[in-house]
Scaffold this motif. Structure first.
Motif, PDB file in Angstrom:
ATOM      1  N   LYS A  95      -2.094-111.527  54.825  1.00  0.00           N
ATOM      2  CA  LYS A  95      -2.697-112.717  55.490  1.00  0.00           C
ATOM      3  C   LYS A  95      -3.584-112.640  56.507  1.00  0.00           C
ATOM      4  N   ALA A 125       0.924-117.677  49.483  1.00  0.00           N
ATOM      5  CA  ALA A 125       0.085-117.759  50.518  1.00  0.00           C
ATOM      6  C   ALA A 125       1.083-117.498  51.688  1.00  0.00           C
ATOM      7  N   ALA A 130      -6.580-113.076  54.194  1.00  0.00           N
ATOM      8  CA  ALA A 130      -6.746-114.147  53.917  1.00  0.00           C
ATOM      9  C   ALA A 130      -7.326-115.157  55.213  1.00  0.00           C
ATOM     10  N   GLU A 156     -11.349-115.334  55.387  1.00  0.00           N
ATOM     11  CA  GLU A 156     -11.737-116.029  54.321  1.00  0.00           C
ATOM     12  C   GLU A 156     -12.390-117.425  54.953  1.00  0.00           C
ATOM     13  N   PHE A 186      -5.099-121.412  51.748  1.00  0.00           N
ATOM     14  CA  PHE A 186      -4.239-120.737  51.081  1.00  0.00           C
ATOM     15  C   PHE A 186      -2.825-121.521  51.242  1.00  0.00           C
TER      16      PHE A 186
END
Ligand SMILES: Cc1cc2nc3c(=O)[nH]c(=O)nc-3n(C[C@H](O)[C@H](O)[C@H](O)COP(=O)(O)OP(=O)(O)OC[C@H]3O[C@@H](n4cnc5c(N)ncnc54)[C@H](O)[C@@H]3O)c2cc1C
Length: 59
Positions: free
Chosen positions: A20, A36, A23, A26, A31
């Motif tokens: 996470k 996700a 992510a 990003e 997600f």
């Protein structure tokens, strides 16, 4: 006997938090869903979650 769903134990939650964190760095990508969020979702809730996310983003 291999589970096809998220198994929320300490090890997997720790691994999920690491993914996470990556992510979250990003840009221009959303997600969502089982992978996700590392949560157990059936079809209807995961579609609801996707629609809510789209509504938030497209507002
Ligand atoms: C055996 C089984 C039976 C089920 N039965 C039911 C049921 O009867 N009723 C019900 O409501 N729900 C059922 N479910 C749950 C339902 O399948 C899930 O809730 C739903 O598919 C979750 O959607 P999702 O988009 O979160 O994940 P997924 O549908 O798993 O989609 C994730 C997608 O990401 C892709 N992906 C993975 N890694 C990468 C990567 N690195 N790069 C790009 N793409 C990637 C995968 O190929 C996949 O297409 C069942 C699930 C399983 C496994």
């Amino acid at each position: 006997m291999e589970p096809y769903y998220p198994v929320n134990n300490e090890r997997n939650q720790s691994l999920y938090q690491q993914y996470k964190a990556l992510a979250d760095r990003e840009e221009n990508v959303l997600f969502g869903g089982r992978l996700a969020e590392y949560k157990y979702y059936d079809m209807a809730p995961v579609i609801r979650q996707a629609m809510d996310a789209a509504q938030r983003e497209l507002r």
